[in-house]
Motif scaffolding. Structure first.
Motif, PDB file in Angstrom:
ATOM      1  N   TYR A 153      16.519  11.161 -26.205  1.00  9.11           N
ATOM      2  CA  TYR A 153      17.548  10.317 -26.802  1.00  9.11           C
ATOM      3  C   TYR A 153      17.194  10.021 -28.255  1.00  9.11           C
ATOM      4  N   LYS A 196      22.488   8.980 -29.168  1.00  9.79           N
ATOM      5  CA  LYS A 196      22.641  10.293 -28.547  1.00  9.79           C
ATOM      6  C   LYS A 196      21.753  10.355 -27.310  1.00  9.79           C
ATOM      7  N   PHE A 203      23.692  17.684 -19.794  1.00 13.64           N
ATOM      8  CA  PHE A 203      24.733  16.725 -20.140  1.00 13.64           C
ATOM      9  C   PHE A 203      24.330  16.016 -21.433  1.00 13.64           C
ATOM     10  N   SER A 243      25.598  13.305 -24.591  1.00 15.57           N
ATOM     11  CA  SER A 243      26.532  12.254 -24.979  1.00 15.57           C
ATOM     12  C   SER A 243      26.198  11.812 -26.398  1.00 15.57           C
ATOM     13  N   ARG A 244      27.224  11.363 -27.106  1.00 15.22           N
ATOM     14  CA  ARG A 244      27.047  10.910 -28.484  1.00 15.22           C
ATOM     15  C   ARG A 244      28.023   9.775 -28.744  1.00 15.22           C
ATOM     16  N   PHE A 245      27.562   8.733 -29.405  1.00 16.16           N
ATOM     17  CA  PHE A 245      28.426   7.610 -29.769  1.00 16.16           C
ATOM     18  C   PHE A 245      28.037   7.129 -31.151  1.00 16.16           C
ATOM     19  N   GLY A 254      33.093   9.157 -30.104  1.00 21.56           N
ATOM     20  CA  GLY A 254      32.326   9.397 -28.888  1.00 21.56           C
ATOM     21  C   GLY A 254      32.505  10.827 -28.424  1.00 21.56           C
ATOM     22  N   SER A 255      31.505  11.366 -27.718  1.00 22.15           N
ATOM     23  CA  SER A 255      31.564  12.741 -27.250  1.00 22.15           C
ATOM     24  C   SER A 255      30.797  12.889 -25.949  1.00 22.15           C
ATOM     25  N   LEU A 256      31.343  13.677 -25.043  1.00 20.10           N
ATOM     26  CA  LEU A 256      30.661  14.082 -23.814  1.00 20.10           C
ATOM     27  C   LEU A 256      30.699  15.596 -23.736  1.00 20.10           C
ATOM     28  N   GLU A 257      29.562  16.202 -23.408  1.00 15.99           N
ATOM     29  CA  GLU A 257      29.492  17.662 -23.352  1.00 15.99           C
ATOM     30  C   GLU A 257      28.653  18.104 -22.162  1.00 15.99           C
ATOM     31  N   TYR A 258      29.133  19.126 -21.477  1.00 16.16           N
ATOM     32  CA  TYR A 258      28.390  19.746 -20.370  1.00 16.16           C
ATOM     33  C   TYR A 258      28.037  21.169 -20.763  1.00 16.16           C
ATOM     34  N   ASP A 277      35.852  15.175 -27.183  1.00 15.08           N
ATOM     35  CA  ASP A 277      35.508  14.263 -28.267  1.00 15.08           C
ATOM     36  C   ASP A 277      36.670  13.292 -28.473  1.00 15.08           C
TER      37      ASP A 277
END
Length: 546
Positions: A377, A404, A415, A417-419, A472-476, A491
């Motif tokens: 992170y 992150k 997985f 994540s970003r904010f 914000g972002s979520l990625e797999y 995103d």
């Protein structure tokens, strides 16, 4: 192998090895040897009473067939593992010893050997060099199918680290080198402390070679002298590189670094970046503090010209940064910079701001690899501001935050994540230069939208930047081959006047190649909000994921 025993089968095959190319007579002679090897393979995994039927098939090629019934396994009925001596009171020694083989488990000789080796290795790592096993027995009764484990280790006294001595044939002052040493003479020995000193010297940028040794054989009264041999690197280096991203297009970057200027370890350097929307030139001078691998005082100056969409600016900065790592692992950066920026936004007249901006930032990065981590992170927060009463033409308070996270499940499933969040407070927004306003969209922001095109607009439709930013972002990601992954992401974010303003959404698919210098990303994204300029876009970028 009768029954489902894949581990037994694999071990037996490993013991027997390759028997191809033998004649029937040779196979017949090899039969007793092969059968004994199979018995050894099964005993290693706790099966002492197998029934083996041997058959020779004189086919083409001839085949030696061993049909094995493993029988009932030997199980561990007692486990007596004790640590005595000073190590018994050392919380680092007995903690987290392997639990296998445990009482009730099928005996595995490899697990027993591993348990014994872990104890020996831990003694060496923590400085119990006089330690020895008073008992190390594995008693097996094949008839009752029972095994008893006895491991009694007496540690002896723990050794300690002595003074660190450096060689003299280099340019640096001994006082600088001693600041790399993070333990006092008399500290209990720990191999990690020696390794950390070696790594810190190697990563400092001063040396082309460093070797730290602490041989127990040279100890006096259980105090081990520590010796560090270093040789300075060439003082200067020049580097150049080219890159490309869909945000800024082709990009050239050049750096000149003087890794050491004097015996005190001062450094300086210069850097330039040339791209279509942005050109910059900067320089710095750095003084190492204590400890020099984390703490420093850096003086900086730079010029940047930027033209993006409806914004054009020229910015000159001069300032200083004090970097200090806190005991909890966070990095604190206190700064003071003077900044002058001339800018045009949309069709408005040119304006110039001058600001004296003190600031403070905190950051923390935790990962299991600097190039391609599997988990970790990053946390970061920065606060800066200016007031008209103090050599500034604008009142402003500027705050940004970043978080992150990355986790990997079952080796191949990742997985991310970003904010990001940012905000500024001012009594006259029109005086705020574009470098401190917020713009969103692009490879590193909301994909599916142009670079910095997500922004409030003025009456003419020009993008003027926002008071706030939320992204914000979520990625797999799924790894389907060595160094290759596919990705799916969503995103959402925007740069806005008010926190209640709507956000833009982008979704897409991508592919990742894990190059020697880090991941290279190629994405196909769709911006779902046409009113914000969303549509199909290609995004290409590279760099670390944390």
């Amino acid at each position: 192998m009768k029954g489902d025993y894949p581990d037994l089968l694999d071990n037996a095959r490993a013991f027997v090895g390759d028997v191809e190319g033998r004649s029937p007579a040779a196979l017949r002679r090899y039969g007793d040897t092969a059968e004994e090897l199979v018995r050894r393979a099964l005993r290693a995994l706790g099966y002492y009473s197998p029934t083996i039927t041997r058959t020779l098939r004189e086919s083409d090629p001839p085949t030696l067939l061993l049909e094995v019934d493993p029988g009932q396994p030997v199980r561990v009925v007692s486990r007596d593992v004790t640590i005595s001596g000073p190590a018994s009171d050392d919380p680092d020694f007995p903690s987290e010893l392997p639990k296998d083989p445990a009482v009730g488990d099928i005996l595995d000789h490899g697990e027993y050997s591993s348990l014994r080796q872990v104890i020996s290795n831990r003694a060496s790592r923590l400085g119990y060099f006089d330690g020895q096993f008073e008992e190390h027995r594995l008693e097996v009764n094949p008839e009752t199918r029972e095994a008893a484990i006895q491991l009694h280790f007496r540690s002896g006294e723990r050794y300690r680290l002595g003074e660190v001595t450096f060689n003299e044939d280099h340019v640096f002052e001994q006082s600088l080198l001693q600041r790399f040493v993070q333990f006092e003479p008399g500290t209990p020995y720990h191999a990690d402390k020696v390794a950390e000193l070696s790594a810190d010297l190697s990563n400092s940028g001063y040396f082309n070679q460093s070797l730290v040794t602490a041989p127990p054989s040279e100890a006096e009264d259980r105090v081990i002298p520590v010796s560090a041999e270093v040789s300075e690197r060439a003082p200067r280096s020049v580097a150049a590189g080219v890159g490309f991203s869909t945000d800024v297009g082709p990009r050239f970057r050049g750096t000149w670094t003087e890794h050491w200027i004097n015996p005190q370890g001062h450094k300086r350097g210069a850097e330039t970046e040339l791209a279509m929307p942005r050109q910059s030139l900067s320089g710095w001078y750095e003084l190492p503090l204590d400890p020099p691998m984390t703490d420093s005082l850096r003086f900086t100056t730079g010029y940047q010209h930027e033209e993006i969409e409806d914004v054009k600016s020229d910015r000159f900065t001069v300032g200083t940064q004090w970097r200090h790592r806190l005991d909890n692992g966070w990095m604190r950066i206190a700064s003071l910079r003077w900044e002058a920026e001339r800018f045009d936004i949309g069709r408005s007249e040119s304006d110039t701001t001058r600001m004296l901006m003190p600031g403070i930032g905190f950051s923390k990065l935790q990962s299991d690899s600097p190039i391609d981590p599997s988990r970790g992170y990053r946390l970061q927060i920065d606060v800066s501001g200016a007031q008209r009463e103090f050599l500034s033409t604008v009142d402003i308070l500027h705050v940004t935050g970043l978080a992150k996270g990355l986790i990997t499940v079952a080796d191949n499933h990742r997985f991310l994540s970003r904010f990001e969040v940012g905000g500024l407070a001012t009594n006259r927004f029109s005086d705020v230069p574009p470098s401190l306003r917020f713009f969103a969209g692009g490879d590193q922001s909301v994909r599916g939208y142009g670079y910095e095109t997500l922004s409030p607009t003025d009456d003419t439709g020009a993008e003027i930047g926002g008071r706030y930013e939320i992204v914000g972002s979520l990625e797999y990601q799924y790894q389907f081959a060595r160094n290759w992954r596919v990705a799916a992401f969503v995103d959402e974010g925007n740069a806005v006047r008010d926190l209640s303003d709507p956000l833009a959404t982008g979704v897409g698919l991508g592919i990742r190649w894990i190059s020697p210098v880090g991941p290279i990303r190629f994405d196909v994204a769709r911006g779902l909000d046409e009113e914000f300029g969303g549509g199909w876009r290609l995004h290409f970028s590279m760099g670390p994921e944390l």
